[in-house]
Write a protein that holds these residues in place. Structure first.
Motif, mmCIF file in Angstrom:
data_model
loop_
_atom_site.group_PDB
_atom_site.id
_atom_site.type_symbol
_atom_site.label_atom_id
_atom_site.label_comp_id
_atom_site.label_asym_id
_atom_site.label_seq_id
_atom_site.Cartn_x
_atom_site.Cartn_y
_atom_site.Cartn_z
ATOM 1 N N ILE A 36 0.828 -1.204 0.000
ATOM 2 C CA ILE A 36 0.000 0.000 0.000
ATOM 3 C C ILE A 36 0.865 1.257 0.000
ATOM 4 N N THR A 37 1.934 1.243 0.772
ATOM 5 C CA THR A 37 2.802 2.432 0.836
ATOM 6 C C THR A 37 3.436 2.723 -0.521
ATOM 7 N N LYS A 38 3.857 1.668 -1.228
ATOM 8 C CA LYS A 38 4.479 1.858 -2.538
ATOM 9 C C LYS A 38 3.461 2.321 -3.564
ATOM 10 N N MET A 39 2.236 1.774 -3.501
ATOM 11 C CA MET A 39 1.192 2.193 -4.435
ATOM 12 C C MET A 39 0.814 3.649 -4.201
ATOM 13 N N ALA A 40 0.732 4.032 -2.928
ATOM 14 C CA ALA A 40 0.403 5.422 -2.608
ATOM 15 C C ALA A 40 1.472 6.365 -3.153
ATOM 16 N N GLU A 41 2.720 5.948 -3.028
ATOM 17 C CA GLU A 41 3.819 6.769 -3.541
ATOM 18 C C GLU A 41 3.801 6.810 -5.060
ATOM 19 N N SER A 42 3.528 5.664 -5.685
ATOM 20 C CA SER A 42 3.525 5.580 -7.146
ATOM 21 C C SER A 42 2.411 6.428 -7.757
ATOM 22 N N TYR A 43 1.196 6.353 -7.156
ATOM 23 C CA TYR A 43 0.048 7.091 -7.696
ATOM 24 C C TYR A 43 -0.054 8.500 -7.125
ATOM 25 N N GLN A 44 0.804 8.782 -6.137
ATOM 26 C CA GLN A 44 0.811 10.091 -5.485
ATOM 27 C C GLN A 44 -0.554 10.418 -4.868
ATOM 28 N N VAL A 45 -1.067 9.446 -4.131
ATOM 29 C CA VAL A 45 -2.331 9.623 -3.407
ATOM 30 C C VAL A 45 -2.113 9.130 -1.982
ATOM 31 N N SER A 46 -3.118 9.297 -1.151
ATOM 32 C CA SER A 46 -3.003 8.858 0.241
ATOM 33 C C SER A 46 -3.142 7.335 0.347
ATOM 34 N N GLN A 47 -2.585 6.794 1.425
ATOM 35 C CA GLN A 47 -2.731 5.360 1.672
ATOM 36 C C GLN A 47 -4.199 4.999 1.887
ATOM 37 N N ALA A 48 -4.976 5.916 2.461
ATOM 38 C CA ALA A 48 -6.405 5.668 2.669
ATOM 39 C C ALA A 48 -7.130 5.459 1.339
ATOM 40 N N SER A 49 -6.742 6.233 0.308
ATOM 41 C CA SER A 49 -7.359 6.082 -1.018
ATOM 42 C C SER A 49 -7.006 4.726 -1.619
ATOM 43 N N ILE A 50 -5.764 4.289 -1.410
ATOM 44 C CA ILE A 50 -5.348 2.974 -1.913
ATOM 45 C C ILE A 50 -6.134 1.872 -1.220
ATOM 46 N N ARG A 51 -6.278 1.989 0.101
ATOM 47 C CA ARG A 51 -7.026 0.964 0.842
ATOM 48 C C ARG A 51 -8.465 0.881 0.364
ATOM 49 N N GLU A 52 -9.094 2.036 0.125
ATOM 50 C CA GLU A 52 -10.486 2.034 -0.317
ATOM 51 C C GLU A 52 -10.606 1.457 -1.724
ATOM 52 N N ALA A 53 -9.627 1.735 -2.581
ATOM 53 C CA ALA A 53 -9.627 1.156 -3.927
ATOM 54 C C ALA A 53 -9.499 -0.359 -3.853
ATOM 55 N N LEU A 54 -8.606 -0.844 -2.999
ATOM 56 C CA LEU A 54 -8.407 -2.284 -2.856
ATOM 57 C C LEU A 54 -9.641 -2.944 -2.256
ATOM 58 N N ASN A 55 -10.278 -2.276 -1.297
ATOM 59 C CA ASN A 55 -11.508 -2.818 -0.716
ATOM 60 C C ASN A 55 -12.602 -2.950 -1.770
ATOM 61 N N SER A 56 -12.695 -1.962 -2.661
ATOM 62 C CA SER A 56 -13.691 -2.018 -3.732
ATOM 63 C C SER A 56 -13.419 -3.201 -4.661
ATOM 64 N N LEU A 57 -12.161 -3.404 -4.999
ATOM 65 C CA LEU A 57 -11.796 -4.516 -5.886
ATOM 66 C C LEU A 57 -12.019 -5.862 -5.203
ATOM 67 N N LYS A 58 -11.853 -5.884 -3.899
ATOM 68 C CA LYS A 58 -12.091 -7.109 -3.132
ATOM 69 C C LYS A 58 -13.563 -7.487 -3.177
ATOM 70 N N VAL A 59 -14.453 -6.500 -2.988
ATOM 71 C CA VAL A 59 -15.893 -6.755 -3.057
ATOM 72 C C VAL A 59 -16.300 -7.209 -4.450
ATOM 73 N N LEU A 60 -15.623 -6.681 -5.467
ATOM 74 C CA LEU A 60 -15.914 -7.066 -6.850
ATOM 75 C C LEU A 60 -15.389 -8.453 -7.182
ATOM 76 N N ASP A 61 -14.681 -9.080 -6.233
ATOM 77 C CA ASP A 61 -14.125 -10.413 -6.428
ATOM 78 C C ASP A 61 -13.002 -10.424 -7.462
ATOM 79 N N VAL A 62 -12.255 -9.322 -7.553
ATOM 80 C CA VAL A 62 -11.135 -9.212 -8.485
ATOM 81 C C VAL A 62 -9.811 -9.508 -7.786
ATOM 82 N N ILE A 63 -9.721 -9.140 -6.514
ATOM 83 C CA ILE A 63 -8.512 -9.420 -5.753
ATOM 84 C C ILE A 63 -8.895 -10.093 -4.442
#
Length: 231
Positions: A36-63
Motif C-alpha cells: 500500500i505504501t508503494k502504491m500510494a507513492e507511485s500514484y501520489q495519493v493517500s494510503q487511505a485512497s489505496i485501501r479504499e480502492a483495494l476494498n472495492s476490488l475485493k468486493v468485486l471479487d477481483v482481488i
C-alpha cells in the motif's frame, strides 16, 4: 446546453487503473500487488485512497487479501469482467443494510401471517442448499439470496420482491463477501449464518412474528457489523 459531469473519486480512479491493467494483461492472475505504501507513492495519493480502492476490488471479487502477505489478483475473474463494474463503497453497503433491515424485518412479519405450505417448501429448499454449501466448505451466497427472496415472495406483495430484485446484484456480492470473511478471515464458521437463517425459518413456520422479526434483525445487524468492520 452544458452538462456537468460527476468527477470520479480518487479511489475509483485507482480501482479503474488496476482493472485496466488486469484487462490489458499487465497484471496477471495470481500476481501480487505492490504494498500500500508503494502504491500510494507511485500514484501520489493517500494510503487511505489505496485501501479504499483495494476494498472495492475485493468486493468485486477481483482481488483477495492474504493476511501478512498482501493483495493478490484472483486466479479467476468474476462473470462479466469485460463489462464496466460499479464500485461498491462502504457507504453503499451501509445504505443497503439499512434498506434490508427496514424491508426484510417487515417481510418476515408478513410471512408469518401469509406464507403457505409451498412457500415454506421454497424456503426449506434454499436452506437445504445453504447447508450443502456449509458441508462442502463453499460460500453459498446464491442460496442465501434465494432464501431471502422466498420470504419476500411469501408475503404476497410483489412490490417487496421487486425491491429485493432491484438490489439483488449488490445483495449477492455483499452476501459473498460476508461469507468469505467468516470462512477465510475469522476463526468462526459460516455455519453460524446457516443457523441464523434456520431460526428465521422456524419462526415463520411457527407463525411467531416477534421471534421472526428479532431473528431477521439480529442476522442483518451481524452482517452489517462483519462487513463494515472488515471493509
Amino acid at each position: 446546453m452544458v452538462v456537468a459531469l460527476a468527477r470520479k473519486k480518487i479511489y475509483e480512479e485507482i480501482a479503474d487503473i488496476i482493472l485496466s491493467e488486469i484487462k490489458s494483461g499487465k497484471l496477471k492472475p495470481g500476481d501480487k500487488l505492490p504494498a500500500i505504501t508503494k502504491m500510494a507513492e507511485s500514484y501520489q495519493v493517500s494510503q487511505a485512497s489505496i485501501r479504499e480502492a483495494l476494498n472495492s476490488l475485493k468486493v468485486l471479487d477481483v482481488i483477495h487479501v492474504k493476511h501478512g502477505q498482501g493483495s493478490f489478483i484472483n486466479e479467476q475473474m468474476p462473470l462479466g469482467f469485460e463489462q464496466n463494474f460499479e464500485i461498491i463503497t462502504k457507504a453503499d453497503i451501509a445504505n443497503l443494510l439499512d434498506l434490508r433491515k427496514i424491508i426484510e424485518v417487515g417481510c418476515v412479519r408478513a410471512a408469518c401471517e401469509k406464507a403457505e405450505a409451498h412457500h415454506h417448501e421454497r424456503m426449506a429448499e434454499a436452506l437445504g442448499k445453504m447447508w450443502t454449501a456449509v458441508e462442502n466448505n463453499e460460500l453459498g451466497e446464491q442460496a442465501d439470496y434465494d432464501f431471502h427472496m422466498a420470504i419476500a415472495v411469501s408475503t404476497g406483495n410483489p412490490l417487496l420482491a421487486n425491491l429485493l430484485e432491484d438490489v439483488s446484484e449488490t445483495m449477492i456480492r455483499t452476501m459473498k463477501e460476508t461469507r468469505r470473511i467468516w470462512l477465510y478471515e475469522t476463526e468462526k464458521s459460516i455455519q453460524k449464518i446457516y443457523d441464523e437463517h434456520k431460526l428465521i425459518f422456524e419462526a415463520i413456520k411457527n407463525e411467531d412474528a416477534e421471534a421472526a422479526a428479532k431473528s431477521m434483525y439480529d442476522h442483518l445487524k451481524g452482517v452489517e457489523d462483519v462487513l463494515l468492520t472488515n471493509y
